[in-house]
Motif scaffolding. Sequence first.
Motif, PDB file in Angstrom:
ATOM      1  N   ALA A  17      -1.501 -14.082  -0.851  1.00  0.00           N
ATOM      2  CA  ALA A  17      -1.840 -13.087   0.161  1.00  0.00           C
ATOM      3  C   ALA A  17      -1.285 -11.712  -0.231  1.00  0.00           C
ATOM      4  N   ASP A  18      -0.071 -11.687  -0.768  1.00  0.00           N
ATOM      5  CA  ASP A  18       0.521 -10.421  -1.208  1.00  0.00           C
ATOM      6  C   ASP A  18      -0.285  -9.815  -2.354  1.00  0.00           C
ATOM      7  N   GLU A  19      -0.731 -10.645  -3.292  1.00  0.00           N
ATOM      8  CA  GLU A  19      -1.565 -10.145  -4.397  1.00  0.00           C
ATOM      9  C   GLU A  19      -2.840  -9.493  -3.864  1.00  0.00           C
ATOM     10  N   LEU A  20      -3.465 -10.110  -2.870  1.00  0.00           N
ATOM     11  CA  LEU A  20      -4.684  -9.545  -2.282  1.00  0.00           C
ATOM     12  C   LEU A  20      -4.398  -8.203  -1.629  1.00  0.00           C
ATOM     13  N   LEU A  21      -3.286  -8.113  -0.914  1.00  0.00           N
ATOM     14  CA  LEU A  21      -2.930  -6.846  -0.274  1.00  0.00           C
ATOM     15  C   LEU A  21      -2.642  -5.756  -1.304  1.00  0.00           C
ATOM     16  N   GLN A  22      -2.065  -6.133  -2.429  1.00  0.00           N
ATOM     17  CA  GLN A  22      -1.796  -5.135  -3.479  1.00  0.00           C
ATOM     18  C   GLN A  22      -3.107  -4.583  -4.047  1.00  0.00           C
ATOM     19  N   VAL A  23      -4.122  -5.430  -4.164  1.00  0.00           N
ATOM     20  CA  VAL A  23      -5.445  -4.957  -4.607  1.00  0.00           C
ATOM     21  C   VAL A  23      -5.966  -3.928  -3.608  1.00  0.00           C
ATOM     22  N   LEU A  24      -5.873  -4.244  -2.317  1.00  0.00           N
ATOM     23  CA  LEU A  24      -6.361  -3.317  -1.295  1.00  0.00           C
ATOM     24  C   LEU A  24      -5.554  -2.026  -1.276  1.00  0.00           C
ATOM     25  N   ALA A  25      -4.260  -2.111  -1.521  1.00  0.00           N
ATOM     26  CA  ALA A  25      -3.411  -0.914  -1.556  1.00  0.00           C
ATOM     27  C   ALA A  25      -3.794  -0.009  -2.722  1.00  0.00           C
ATOM     28  N   ARG A  26      -4.164  -0.606  -3.853  1.00  0.00           N
ATOM     29  CA  ARG A  26      -4.606   0.217  -4.991  1.00  0.00           C
ATOM     30  C   ARG A  26      -5.931   0.908  -4.673  1.00  0.00           C
ATOM     31  N   GLU A  27      -6.789   0.234  -3.907  1.00  0.00           N
ATOM     32  CA  GLU A  27      -8.078   0.821  -3.528  1.00  0.00           C
ATOM     33  C   GLU A  27      -7.934   1.906  -2.472  1.00  0.00           C
TER      34      GLU A  27
END
Length: 104
Positions: A17-27
């Motif tokens: 879940a944290d990895e997914l949020l990091q993708v969204l934070a980069r976007e």
Amino acid sequence: MEITLQYFDGCPNWTKADELLQVLARENPSLEVRTQRIATPAEADASSFYGSPSFLIDGRPLFELPDSTPGLACRVYRTPSGLAGSPTLEQLRAAIDAAGRFDR
């Protein structure tokens, strides 16, 4: 905007879940991701923690769980592929967007 990922140490799914949020934070640079470790049943009650991983957006649950009680437990999400330990990237993106939180 701040999104908090709540988890407990015994959860095998919070890192995904944290990895997914990091993708969204980069976007979306306006997205600030925090993690909140819940260690005890008392902390779960005080934090309205309904299982790991849980997501709060500006302090409010991103995915509601009606008729649930706070506690240290793993959480499951309905995904297009069936039940999973975290929502998909697309589900997270859609939930944040539905909350009107992504900058356009």
